[in-house]
Write a protein that holds these residues in place. Structure first.
Motif, PDB file in Angstrom:
ATOM      1  N   ASP A 139      33.894  38.312  49.992  1.00 50.21           N
ATOM      2  CA  ASP A 139      33.104  39.551  50.024  1.00 50.21           C
ATOM      3  C   ASP A 139      33.950  40.755  50.425  1.00 50.21           C
ATOM      4  OD1 ASP A 139      30.690  38.599  49.184  1.00 50.21           O
ATOM      5  OD2 ASP A 139      29.915  38.162  51.177  1.00 50.21           O
ATOM      6  N   ASN A 140      34.742  40.592  51.462  1.00 51.17           N
ATOM      7  CA  ASN A 140      35.545  41.707  51.962  1.00 51.17           C
ATOM      8  C   ASN A 140      36.586  42.162  50.961  1.00 51.17           C
ATOM      9  OD1 ASN A 140      35.171  42.653  54.962  1.00 51.17           O
ATOM     10  ND2 ASN A 140      34.706  40.460  54.946  1.00 51.17           N
ATOM     11  N   PHE A 141      37.208  41.232  50.269  1.00 43.65           N
ATOM     12  CA  PHE A 141      38.201  41.594  49.257  1.00 43.65           C
ATOM     13  C   PHE A 141      37.529  42.302  48.085  1.00 43.65           C
ATOM     14  CE2 PHE A 141      40.979  40.847  45.604  1.00 43.65           C
ATOM     15  CZ  PHE A 141      42.209  41.214  46.120  1.00 43.65           C
ATOM     16  N   LEU A 142      36.363  41.823  47.705  1.00 36.83           N
ATOM     17  CA  LEU A 142      35.623  42.439  46.609  1.00 36.83           C
ATOM     18  C   LEU A 142      35.244  43.878  46.947  1.00 36.83           C
ATOM     19  CD1 LEU A 142      34.279  41.792  43.809  1.00 36.83           C
ATOM     20  CD2 LEU A 142      32.204  41.295  45.094  1.00 36.83           C
ATOM     21  N   GLY A 143      34.726  44.080  48.179  1.00 41.06           N
ATOM     22  CA  GLY A 143      34.290  45.413  48.557  1.00 41.06           C
ATOM     23  C   GLY A 143      35.423  46.345  48.946  1.00 41.06           C
ATOM     24  N   LEU A 144      36.383  45.841  49.731  1.00 43.80           N
ATOM     25  CA  LEU A 144      37.469  46.683  50.221  1.00 43.80           C
ATOM     26  C   LEU A 144      38.500  47.014  49.153  1.00 43.80           C
ATOM     27  CD1 LEU A 144      38.241  45.134  53.747  1.00 43.80           C
ATOM     28  CD2 LEU A 144      37.370  47.433  53.298  1.00 43.80           C
ATOM     29  N   ILE A 145      38.736  46.102  48.209  1.00 42.00           N
ATOM     30  CA  ILE A 145      39.844  46.277  47.265  1.00 42.00           C
ATOM     31  C   ILE A 145      39.368  46.423  45.813  1.00 42.00           C
ATOM     32  CG2 ILE A 145      42.020  45.317  46.460  1.00 42.00           C
ATOM     33  CD1 ILE A 145      41.979  46.043  49.455  1.00 42.00           C
ATOM     34  N   LEU A 146      38.660  45.425  45.283  1.00 42.57           N
ATOM     35  CA  LEU A 146      38.354  45.412  43.849  1.00 42.57           C
ATOM     36  C   LEU A 146      37.438  46.553  43.426  1.00 42.57           C
ATOM     37  CD1 LEU A 146      37.904  41.609  43.015  1.00 42.57           C
ATOM     38  CD2 LEU A 146      39.896  43.080  42.674  1.00 42.57           C
ATOM     39  N   VAL A 147      36.327  46.741  44.124  1.00 43.99           N
ATOM     40  CA  VAL A 147      35.370  47.790  43.722  1.00 43.99           C
ATOM     41  C   VAL A 147      35.978  49.190  43.823  1.00 43.99           C
ATOM     42  CG1 VAL A 147      33.150  48.868  44.275  1.00 43.99           C
ATOM     43  CG2 VAL A 147      33.354  46.369  44.230  1.00 43.99           C
ATOM     44  N   PRO A 148      36.620  49.574  44.943  1.00 43.30           N
ATOM     45  CA  PRO A 148      37.211  50.918  45.014  1.00 43.30           C
ATOM     46  C   PRO A 148      38.304  51.155  43.985  1.00 43.30           C
ATOM     47  CG  PRO A 148      36.994  49.988  47.210  1.00 43.30           C
ATOM     48  CD  PRO A 148      36.713  48.885  46.250  1.00 43.30           C
ATOM     49  N   LEU A 149      39.076  50.127  43.658  1.00 47.01           N
ATOM     50  CA  LEU A 149      40.154  50.311  42.689  1.00 47.01           C
ATOM     51  C   LEU A 149      39.621  50.733  41.323  1.00 47.01           C
ATOM     52  CD1 LEU A 149      42.746  47.437  43.325  1.00 47.01           C
ATOM     53  CD2 LEU A 149      43.079  49.900  43.592  1.00 47.01           C
ATOM     54  N   VAL A 150      38.565  50.090  40.869  1.00 44.46           N
ATOM     55  CA  VAL A 150      38.058  50.390  39.539  1.00 44.46           C
ATOM     56  C   VAL A 150      37.284  51.698  39.514  1.00 44.46           C
ATOM     57  CG1 VAL A 150      35.860  49.147  39.778  1.00 44.46           C
ATOM     58  CG2 VAL A 150      36.918  49.370  37.528  1.00 44.46           C
ATOM     59  N   GLU A 151      36.584  52.025  40.590  1.00 42.76           N
ATOM     60  CA  GLU A 151      35.766  53.246  40.592  1.00 42.76           C
ATOM     61  C   GLU A 151      36.614  54.498  40.776  1.00 42.76           C
ATOM     62  OE1 GLU A 151      34.396  53.594  45.279  1.00 42.76           O
ATOM     63  OE2 GLU A 151      33.183  52.435  43.871  1.00 42.76           O
ATOM     64  N   LYS A 152      37.815  54.351  41.349  1.00 38.91           N
ATOM     65  CA  LYS A 152      38.666  55.508  41.631  1.00 38.91           C
ATOM     66  C   LYS A 152      39.898  55.569  40.726  1.00 38.91           C
ATOM     67  CE  LYS A 152      36.362  57.008  45.275  1.00 38.91           C
ATOM     68  NZ  LYS A 152      35.695  58.322  45.305  1.00 38.91           N
ATOM     69  N   GLU A 160      25.356  42.358  38.735  1.00 31.76           N
ATOM     70  CA  GLU A 160      24.655  41.107  38.443  1.00 31.76           C
ATOM     71  C   GLU A 160      25.568  39.888  38.502  1.00 31.76           C
ATOM     72  OE1 GLU A 160      22.699  41.570  34.720  1.00 31.76           O
ATOM     73  OE2 GLU A 160      21.065  42.800  35.531  1.00 31.76           O
ATOM     74  N   GLU A 161      26.863  40.107  38.347  1.00 32.61           N
ATOM     75  CA  GLU A 161      27.806  38.982  38.344  1.00 32.61           C
ATOM     76  C   GLU A 161      28.508  38.794  39.684  1.00 32.61           C
ATOM     77  OE1 GLU A 161      27.665  37.154  35.807  1.00 32.61           O
ATOM     78  OE2 GLU A 161      26.553  38.554  34.524  1.00 32.61           O
ATOM     79  N   ILE A 162      28.228  39.645  40.660  1.00 31.24           N
ATOM     80  CA  ILE A 162      28.930  39.564  41.943  1.00 31.24           C
ATOM     81  C   ILE A 162      28.692  38.220  42.636  1.00 31.24           C
ATOM     82  CG2 ILE A 162      28.826  40.450  44.318  1.00 31.24           C
ATOM     83  CD1 ILE A 162      28.880  43.237  43.225  1.00 31.24           C
ATOM     84  N   GLU A 163      27.450  37.747  42.606  1.00 30.73           N
ATOM     85  CA  GLU A 163      27.140  36.468  43.261  1.00 30.73           C
ATOM     86  C   GLU A 163      28.010  35.338  42.715  1.00 30.73           C
ATOM     87  OE1 GLU A 163      25.244  36.073  45.730  1.00 30.73           O
ATOM     88  OE2 GLU A 163      24.062  37.921  45.809  1.00 30.73           O
ATOM     89  N   TYR A 164      28.170  35.300  41.406  1.00 31.24           N
ATOM     90  CA  TYR A 164      28.963  34.226  40.784  1.00 31.24           C
ATOM     91  C   TYR A 164      30.442  34.368  41.122  1.00 31.24           C
ATOM     92  CZ  TYR A 164      24.672  33.654  38.086  1.00 31.24           C
ATOM     93  OH  TYR A 164      23.362  33.472  37.722  1.00 31.24           O
ATOM     94  N   GLY A 221      35.125  31.937  44.745  1.00 28.16           N
ATOM     95  CA  GLY A 221      36.312  32.086  45.577  1.00 28.16           C
ATOM     96  C   GLY A 221      36.784  33.487  45.874  1.00 28.16           C
ATOM     97  N   ILE A 222      36.113  34.545  45.370  1.00 29.94           N
ATOM     98  CA  ILE A 222      36.518  35.908  45.703  1.00 29.94           C
ATOM     99  C   ILE A 222      35.758  36.337  46.966  1.00 29.94           C
ATOM    100  CG2 ILE A 222      36.686  38.293  44.929  1.00 29.94           C
ATOM    101  CD1 ILE A 222      38.367  36.425  43.296  1.00 29.94           C
TER     102      ILE A 222
END
Length: 492
Positions: free
Chosen positions: A347-360, A335-339, A344-345
């Motif tokens: 899309d590619n950095f969020l998906g390629l780096i931030l999301v995988p780091l926390v889930e793994k 719900e907070e991804i849009e904000y 300034g974050i």
């Protein structure tokens, strides 16, 4: 041997004398009760329960709250136990979501941190549950449970997508696609590189079995090829589409690409079933022997075996609790991804780096600890296994779910992302070829991942630039040339 074959070689029994009369037989770590009169006991002297592997026998039944929380707090290793200091962020994240006000970035940050201990709990509970099963079945189930965080995030993202397929506000498909490839890259480069680096610093050189490295790298290569096909199809034809409503239009091309993605997803899921069949039924004895040899090489095995363990009921309770918390936190994060993107974050950095780091995070800590303890085959399994599951099951699953929900979720990745994936597969495959690892190879893999992270930070969002020929016919030729170059690398 089969997936649910829990029988093992019976240990040699000590003769019953006056000295050991009434004493529980110790030293057995590989048998289950048979039809004999005398009971059998594991290494800790706990009577073995039928159907439970001796290494996972807790010696208790039901739920004991004090013991339950004490074992969870200690976790699987010292590094994982340090993660438990982040548990105060979990109630804070849930509470912050329901507090009114303009604190979207804080909500995202707190929930991002809260995901780490929740995922760590799921990973530990999965590991405890896996101990109670045969070796190969246990590690596959443990890997599957570790991927539940990723599946939950994907499902929440696709459910929140606006369904238009257009880049911009409300579109979550770009983040999902980046997260799919980011998960594979994180496991292949960061996690595997950290294992080689830490294990190499401790043991100079570590050798792993070809049965794990060759099967894993081969499956990843096939999966990378399959994931590239829809992008290659779209990129090859976008320059030939017409805009006047006659001939082969862009709308028809997008529809065909979506249909190809659906077909490829079904085929990849069949491939995943074939992979499970190979690992758990036809060749499970080979993998079991490799993993058992790895356990014998573990320098801390005696300490690990002596630890208190969760009961089966406590394992299931911890898994349910972790899944409930992960699902809540995943919803709040999405719900907070849009904000976050608006501030300034990329899309590619969020998906390629931030999301995988926390889930793994939890799975990576486990793999690095195994490499440090000289269990390099286990570590390799924990790096390649999740990558295989993401490519062959998780990614196709979100495409199929999007199909059912009427969302245009496809496998038409950006050329930039496809290039990163294929190059990463080639680099890792080259390092796995000699059957050994050292800290230099590990350091180089981590460096490649850092380079990708830096590049992803500066890569513009989808609505600001064309990718894979989406904006103009001129870019289609460039995309085709890029994919042709990748195909040549694969053939070589």
């Amino acid at each position: 041997m089969g997936l649910f074959n829990r029988r093992a070689r019976a240990p040699a029994r000590r003769p019953t004398t006056n000295k050991n009369m009434g004493e529980k037989t110790r030293g057995s770590s590989g048998s289950t009760p048979n039809d004999g009169v005398l009971p059998q006991f594991n290494h800790n002297g706990d009577e073995i329960t039928r159907g439970i592997h001796p290494d996972g026998e807790s010696g208790r039944r039901g739920v004991h709250p004090v013991q339950f929380f004490r074992i969870i707090w200690k976790s699987s290793c010292t590094v994982s136990s340090w993660v438990n200091v982040l548990w105060p962020f979990v109630p804070a994240a849930i509470a912050l979501h329901f507090i009114h006000g303009d604190h979207h970035l804080w909500t995202f940050a707190i929930n991002y941190i809260a995901m780490i201990p929740a995922a760590n709990l799921l990973g530990f509970a999965g590991q405890e549950f896996a101990r109670k099963l045969p070796k190969v079945a246990g590690i596959i189930i443990e890997t599957t449970l570790g991927s539940v965080v990723e599946i939950v995030l994907f499902m929440v993202l696709i459910a929140k997508d606006n369904g238009t397929g257009e880049a911009g506000h409300g579109n979550k498909i770009q983040v999902i696609q980046a997260a799919i490839l980011g998960s594979i890259l994180t496991n292949l480069l960061l996690c595997l590189g950290s294992c080689f680096l830490i294990g190499g610093l401790k043991h100079k050189e570590q050798r792993f079995h070809a049965a794990i490295s060759e099967v894993g790298s081969g499956l990843i290569l096939v999966a990378g090829f399959a994931l590239m096909i829809p992008s290659a199809f779209f990129s090859s034809l976008i320059g030939s589409t017409s805009t006047g409503g006659e001939g082969y239009t862009e709308e028809r091309l997008r529809s065909n690409t979506l249909s190809i993605s659906h077909g490829v997803s079904i085929i990849l899921m069949v491939s995943f079933m074939l992979y499970l069949l190979y690992n758990c039924v036809s060749h499970d004895n080979i993998f079991a022997e490799v993993l058992e040899a790895d356990e014998e090489a573990d320098r801390d095995r005696h300490i690990d075996l002596a630890k208190a363990k969760l009961t089966m009921t406590e394992c299931l309770l911890a898994i349910v609790l972790a899944l409930a918390l992960i699902s809540l936190i995943a919803v709040f994060l999405v719900e907070e991804i849009e904000y976050v993107v608006e501030h300034g974050i990329p899309d590619n950095f969020l998906g390629l780096i931030l999301v995988p780091l926390v889930e793994k995070a939890a799975e990576h800590l486990t793999a690095v600890d195994e490499a440090y303890d000289n269990q390099i085959n286990f570590a390799l399994y924990h790096c390649l296994g999740p990558s295989i599951q993401t490519a062959l099951f998780n990614a196709p699953l979100v495409v199929i779910v999007g199909w059912g929900l009427g969302k245009p979720m496809d496998l038409n990745f950006e050329i930039f992302q496809v290039v990163l994936l294929i190059v990463a597969i080639l680099v890792v495959g080259n390092f796995l070829r000699d059957g050994s690892s050292n800290y230099l190879e590990g350091g180089l893999l981590v460096i490649v991942y850092i380079i990708i992270a830096v590049t992803a930070w500066y890569y513009p969002n989808a609505e600001l630039t064309s990718s894979n020929g989406r904006a103009s016919t001129e870019s289609g030729g460039e995309g085709t040339e890029a994919l042709a170059s990748i195909a040549k690398m694969l053939m070589s």
